[in-house]
Design a protein around this motif. Structure first.
Motif, PDB file in Angstrom:
ATOM      1  N   GLU A  66       0.878  -1.382  -0.012  1.00  0.00           N
ATOM      2  CA  GLU A  66       0.106   0.333  -0.030  1.00  0.00           C
ATOM      3  C   GLU A  66       0.449   1.132  -0.030  1.00  0.00           C
ATOM      4  N   ILE A  70       1.422   4.222  -2.953  1.00  0.00           N
ATOM      5  CA  ILE A  70       1.330   6.042  -2.504  1.00  0.00           C
ATOM      6  C   ILE A  70       2.367   6.316  -2.723  1.00  0.00           C
ATOM      7  N   GLU A  73       2.666   7.092  -6.818  1.00  0.00           N
ATOM      8  CA  GLU A  73       1.880   8.408  -7.208  1.00  0.00           C
ATOM      9  C   GLU A  73       1.229   9.386  -6.489  1.00  0.00           C
ATOM     10  N   GLN A  76      -1.092  12.386  -5.936  1.00  0.00           N
ATOM     11  CA  GLN A  76      -1.888  11.855  -6.095  1.00  0.00           C
ATOM     12  C   GLN A  76      -2.379  11.197  -4.511  1.00  0.00           C
ATOM     13  N   HIS A  77      -1.983  11.041  -3.143  1.00  0.00           N
ATOM     14  CA  HIS A  77      -2.162  10.902  -2.316  1.00  0.00           C
ATOM     15  C   HIS A  77      -1.485  11.543  -0.814  1.00  0.00           C
ATOM     16  N   SER A  78      -2.060  11.981  -0.190  1.00  0.00           N
ATOM     17  CA  SER A  78      -1.694  12.737   1.062  1.00  0.00           C
ATOM     18  C   SER A  78      -1.098  12.168   2.375  1.00  0.00           C
ATOM     19  N   GLU A  81      -2.940  10.130   4.501  1.00  0.00           N
ATOM     20  CA  GLU A  81      -3.035   8.436   4.961  1.00  0.00           C
ATOM     21  C   GLU A  81      -1.892   7.596   4.058  1.00  0.00           C
TER      22      GLU A  81
END
Length: 154
Positions: A66, A70, A73, A76-78, A81
């Motif tokens: 996971e 992340i 990309e 595209q994620h914080s 997360e």
């Protein structure tokens, strides 16, 4: 570009480990040589090191996968997360520590209640008695009674 043995040596893991990571979707060869050998890049080396550091802090392969997704990309994620993954692992570790502490206290109580003499038989051993009754007895074993008072005092 590296062959699998070279990547293994540079990353400090075995070729079998690299194949395992590949099989589990954590690592993808950068390509193949003309003769069909897997080829790995500097990015693959960086990825393996990321996996090893993640394992060192106790993350599971699913959690690592996971995080790698992340990382791939990241825009595209914080951070939230990412933090949620490590916070969940931290909560899991805290729960395990609390359980181990409870076990340690119970084990220490029943251990301290026994004299542990080599020349005394175990027919009146307080540890066996505490474990033989029920769990609550094991956690409340008296600490001032040695083998139900049956051991010879040295």
């Amino acid at each position: 570009m590296y062959l699998i043995g070279q990547l293994a040596k540079r990353s400090g893991v075995s070729s079998d480990t690299l194949r395992f990571y590949e099989k589990n979707g954590l690592l993808q060869p950068a390509g193949r040589s003309d003769s069909g050998y897997r080829l790995y890049s500097e990015e693959n080396l960086s990825r393996v090191k990321f996996i090893m550091r993640s394992k060192a802090v106790g993350l599971s392969l699913d959690e690592i996968r996971e995080l790698l997704d992340i990382r791939l990309e990241a825009s595209q994620h914080s951070c939230a997360e990412v933090k949620a993954i490590t916070q969940a692992k931290l909560d899991e570790v805290d729960t395990k520590i609390a359980e181990l502490n409870r076990i340690r206290v119970a084990l220490k109580k029943i251990n301290d209640a026994c004299c542990g003499h080599d020349d005394d038989n175990a027919s009146h051993c307080s540890i066996l008695e505490a474990l033989g009754d029920h769990q609550e007895r094991a956690t409340k074993a008296p600490t001032d009674v040695c083998c139900a008072g049956q051991c010879r005092k040295k």
